[in-house]
Design an enzyme around this catalytic site. Structure first.
Site, PDB file in Angstrom:
ATOM      1  N   GLY A 233       0.839  -1.197   0.000  1.00 37.74           N
ATOM      2  CA  GLY A 233       0.000   0.000   0.000  1.00 37.74           C
ATOM      3  C   GLY A 233       0.869   1.239   0.000  1.00 37.74           C
ATOM      4  CB  SER A 234       0.006   4.714   0.774  1.00 40.42           C
ATOM      5  OG  SER A 234      -0.554   4.477   2.054  1.00 40.42           O
ATOM      6  N   GLY A 238       2.771   2.151   5.349  1.00 35.14           N
ATOM      7  CA  GLY A 238       4.003   1.470   5.772  1.00 35.14           C
ATOM      8  C   GLY A 238       4.629   2.126   6.989  1.00 35.14           C
ATOM      9  CD  GLU A 255       6.923  -5.595  -2.355  1.00 40.43           C
ATOM     10  OE1 GLU A 255       7.099  -4.668  -3.174  1.00 40.43           O
ATOM     11  OE2 GLU A 255       7.657  -6.590  -2.288  1.00 40.43           O
ATOM     12  CB  CYS A 289       3.230   0.176  -6.895  1.00 41.11           C
ATOM     13  SG  CYS A 289       3.317  -1.503  -7.510  1.00 41.11           S
TER      14      CYS A 289
HETATM   15  P1  NAD Z   1      -3.467   2.352   1.266  1.00 43.23           P
HETATM   16  O1  NAD Z   1      -2.164   2.533   1.959  1.00 43.23           O
HETATM   17  O2  NAD Z   1      -4.507   3.386   1.435  1.00 43.23           O
HETATM   18  O3  NAD Z   1      -4.138   0.965   1.746  1.00 43.23           O
HETATM   19  C1  NAD Z   1      -3.474  -0.258   1.571  1.00 43.23           C
HETATM   20  C2  NAD Z   1      -3.955  -1.256   2.607  1.00 43.23           C
HETATM   21  O4  NAD Z   1      -3.441  -0.889   3.889  1.00 43.23           O
HETATM   22  C3  NAD Z   1      -5.470  -1.321   2.778  1.00 43.23           C
HETATM   23  O5  NAD Z   1      -5.832  -2.679   2.936  1.00 43.23           O
HETATM   24  C4  NAD Z   1      -5.713  -0.533   4.046  1.00 43.23           C
HETATM   25  O6  NAD Z   1      -6.892  -0.884   4.730  1.00 43.23           O
HETATM   26  C5  NAD Z   1      -4.487  -0.914   4.845  1.00 43.23           C
HETATM   27  N1  NAD Z   1      -4.108   0.012   5.918  1.00 43.23           N
HETATM   28  C6  NAD Z   1      -4.066   1.351   5.861  1.00 43.23           C
HETATM   29  N2  NAD Z   1      -3.614   1.858   7.031  1.00 43.23           N
HETATM   30  C7  NAD Z   1      -3.343   0.793   7.835  1.00 43.23           C
HETATM   31  C8  NAD Z   1      -2.846   0.650   9.170  1.00 43.23           C
HETATM   32  N3  NAD Z   1      -2.538   1.709   9.915  1.00 43.23           N
HETATM   33  N4  NAD Z   1      -2.697  -0.595   9.662  1.00 43.23           N
HETATM   34  C9  NAD Z   1      -3.001  -1.672   8.927  1.00 43.23           C
HETATM   35  N5  NAD Z   1      -3.478  -1.600   7.651  1.00 43.23           N
HETATM   36  C10 NAD Z   1      -3.655  -0.378   7.124  1.00 43.23           C
HETATM   37  O7  NAD Z   1      -3.131   2.134  -0.293  1.00 43.23           O
HETATM   38  P2  NAD Z   1      -4.121   2.037  -1.551  1.00 43.23           P
HETATM   39  O8  NAD Z   1      -4.674   3.380  -1.857  1.00 43.23           O
HETATM   40  O9  NAD Z   1      -5.056   0.889  -1.406  1.00 43.23           O
HETATM   41  O10 NAD Z   1      -3.078   1.625  -2.699  1.00 43.23           O
HETATM   42  C11 NAD Z   1      -2.271   2.526  -3.389  1.00 43.23           C
HETATM   43  C12 NAD Z   1      -0.868   2.568  -2.823  1.00 43.23           C
HETATM   44  O11 NAD Z   1      -0.315   1.253  -2.775  1.00 43.23           O
HETATM   45  C13 NAD Z   1       0.082   3.362  -3.709  1.00 43.23           C
HETATM   46  O12 NAD Z   1       0.934   4.108  -2.887  1.00 43.23           O
HETATM   47  C14 NAD Z   1       0.854   2.273  -4.452  1.00 43.23           C
HETATM   48  O13 NAD Z   1       2.123   2.684  -4.926  1.00 43.23           O
HETATM   49  C15 NAD Z   1       0.963   1.231  -3.396  1.00 43.23           C
HETATM   50  N6  NAD Z   1       1.196  -0.098  -3.974  1.00 43.23           N
HETATM   51  C16 NAD Z   1       2.449  -0.634  -3.844  1.00 43.23           C
HETATM   52  C17 NAD Z   1       2.725  -1.854  -4.419  1.00 43.23           C
HETATM   53  C18 NAD Z   1       4.100  -2.463  -4.325  1.00 43.23           C
HETATM   54  O14 NAD Z   1       4.223  -3.641  -4.584  1.00 43.23           O
HETATM   55  N7  NAD Z   1       5.132  -1.706  -3.979  1.00 43.23           N
HETATM   56  C19 NAD Z   1       1.717  -2.551  -5.088  1.00 43.23           C
HETATM   57  C20 NAD Z   1       0.446  -1.988  -5.169  1.00 43.23           C
HETATM   58  C21 NAD Z   1       0.198  -0.753  -4.602  1.00 43.23           C
END
Ligand code: NAD
Length: 501
Positions: A233-234, A238, A255, A289
């Site tokens: 995720g974002s 992380g 990731e 990503c």
């Molecule tokens: P996001 O960070 O908003 O959410 C991702 C996941 O994290 C969701 O399931 C969310 O519920 C969970 N989450 C959020 N805060 C949390 C916390 N405090 N504790 C536990 N879980 C939590 O991201 P998004 O908008 O769904 O996706 C887009 C982002 O993901 C972009 O930044 C993109 O670059 C990144 N991404 C990275 C990869 C990679 O492999 N590097 C792959 C896909 C997406």
């Protein structure tokens, strides 16, 4: 509720009770139509799930790895049989064009095949001992419960990258998918259960799904019995998750966001470069990503390249991603569109010349958020260019020397994917060398997005440092032991130490 979605979910084996009457409202980004209301798990549900997953692990770890691979093989068969339906659901829920939805499910199938082969190759080393009559070796043993947090933009493939490997490694899994894509998660879980039903003697709860928002994820992140948290995720997410897992000495595979650049040199094949950049920047509406967010072009070819890109950009067909011919689907929601507008305003304020970026199809789809892909000619790599905006915005920059281009490429906080288009072997090698790209992925004459599962996938710096999928990424899902065996009648101490009475 859309009957087409109901039919798909039925065909995929999801009972209607799973997506009706819940608190998590699901809408299609294609037209804003309601797709379902999914039940959300609580933190207490998560703790109970971890206990079940741990009990299952205690059995699963003793099943021989090639037999564990058999379950993943069966799951791959279910995915093959249901590929078209699952892909359509991905399109409906995440807004991907049809071929990308299909590509996502194909990636799941590919990683299953990879994991099945891997189940016979989880080998460690035999190491020369310095002591006579001794042998040293290392083993990779099952790790425990793996918690998988996934993002909306690869709603099912990222889970498969993790779970297919984790399951052959002898681990059990708990999945907390994006709250924006719970239906594809329910369907994937149903297909997994079909595979389990065909596998004699599988313990219950090898893989569990818990839908909900960050709070459910946090309950998993904090649980001491979750040996590995693999979170996609974002970077913001992380930053929250990494320290919490570290505080309990858990293992973390992160990731996170990317801000990927393509360098185009004077010797580049510009036809290839234009194709690679167009797909990289605007495919998946800029919501990968590995999306190409920056082009760093040599001053001698910059104007020609950027003019060609701009012209091609304006011709990309925007619309319902499930209709043939459309290449640019919707943004996931209004917040994504607003973030795009804010980034474009900042780019203008920082000296950028913006083409495109407006809202599209607002009359036809008032509840959906389509955007004209944007190209921004920047005078320099300003603050906004260093920021990942999850939308179809491509910033273009000029360079004079390759060193300068590589410095620009590495200047951002993220370090996921990168590429160079060149026909000069010296430039290509320099780009991939120790003083070249600082990203986890560094490509030559191919764009930044669309990785194959055979390689290890992930990036450095704010991208989080994790590696998943191919190569030896499986080692993150196992614990390593070093074994020394003495088959002599003596007990010599290491380094010649004497300890005789
Ligand atoms: P996001 O960070 O908003 O959410 C991702 C996941 O994290 C969701 O399931 C969310 O519920 C969970 N989450 C959020 N805060 C949390 C916390 N405090 N504790 C536990 N879980 C939590 O991201 P998004 O908008 O769904 O996706 C887009 C982002 O993901 C972009 O930044 C993109 O670059 C990144 N991404 C990275 C990869 C990679 O492999 N590097 C792959 C896909 C997406």
């Amino acid at each position: 509720m859309n009957t087409h979605t109901t039919d798909l979910l039925n065909a995929l084996g999801v009972p209607s009770s799973a997506y009706t009457g819940g608190t998590l409202q699901v809408r299609s980004p294609i037209d804003g139509a309601a797709l379902g209301a999914v039940h959300e798990a609580s933190a207490e549900d998560m703790r109970a799930a971890v206990a079940r997953a741990h009990a299952a692990f205690l059995q699963w770890r003793n099943v021989p790895a090639p037999k564990r691979g058999e379950l993943v093989r069966l799951f791959g068969e279910e995915l093959r049989a249901h590929k078209a339906d699952l892909a359509r659901l991905v399109s409906l829920e995440a807004g991907k064009v049809t071929s990308e939805g299909e590509g996502e499910v194909q990636e799941m199938i590919d990683i299953c095949d990879f994991a099945v082969g891997l189940s016979r190759q989880l080998h460690g080393l035999t190491i020369a001992s310095e002591r006579p009559g001794h042998r040293m070796m290392e083993q990779y043993l099952p790790l425990g419960v793996v918690g998988i947090i996934s993002a909306f933009n690869f709603p099912v493939a990222v889970w498969a990258w993790n779970s297919a490997l984790a399951l052959v490694c002898g681990d059990t899994c708990i999945w907390k998918p994006s709250e924006k894509t719970p239906l594809t998660a329910l369907a994937t879980q149903a297909l997994f259960e079909k595979a389990v039903a065909r596998y004699a003697g599988a313990p219950a709860h090898l893989s569990q799904l818990l839908n909900g928002g960050a709070a459910v994820g946090e309950a998993m992140v904090d649980h001491p019995q979750v040996a590995l948290i693999s979170a996609t995720g974002s970077t913001r997410m992380g930053r929250a998750v990494g320290p919490r897992v570290a505080a309990r000495f858990g293992r973390c595979l992160l990731e996170l966001g990317g801000n990927n650049a393509i360098i185009v040199t004077p010797s580049a094949d510009l036809d290839l470069a234009v194709r690679g950049i167009l797909f990289g920047a605007y495919g998946t509406a800029g919501q990968r990503c590995t999306t190409t967010r920056r082009v760093i072009a040599h001053s001698s070819i910059h104007d020609e390249l950027v003019n060609r890109l701009d012209k091609a950009r304006a011709q990309l067909k925007i619309g319902n991603p499930m209709e043939a011919g459309n290449l640019i689907g919707p943004l996931i929601d209004q917040a994504a569109f607003d973030a795009m507008q804010q980034a474009l305003a900042a780019a203008r304020a920082q000296g950028g010349a913006v083409s495109g970026g407006e809202r599209a199809l607002a009359d036809a789809c008032p509840q959906a958020w389509y955007a004209v892909p944007a190209l921004v000619r920047m005078p320099a790599q300003t603050e906004i260019v260093k920021h990942e905006t999850f939308a179809p915005i491509l910033y273009t920059l000029k360079y004079e020397s390759l060193e300068q281009a590589i410095a620009l490429q590495n200047e951002v906080p993220q370090g996921l994917s990168s590429a160079i288009f060149t026909n000069d072997v010296r430039e290509a090698e320099a780009f991939m060398s120790a003083s070249g790209s600082d990203c986890g992925i560094a490509n030559v004459n191919i764009g930044t997005s669309g990785a194959e599962i055979g390689g290890a996938f992930g990036g450095e710096k704010e991208t989080g440092g994790g590696r998943e999928s191919g190569s030896d990424a499986w080692k993150a899902y196992m614990r390593r032991t070093t074994n020394t065996v003495n088959y002599s009648r003596e007990l010599p101490l290491a380094q010649g130490v004497k300890f005789d009475i």
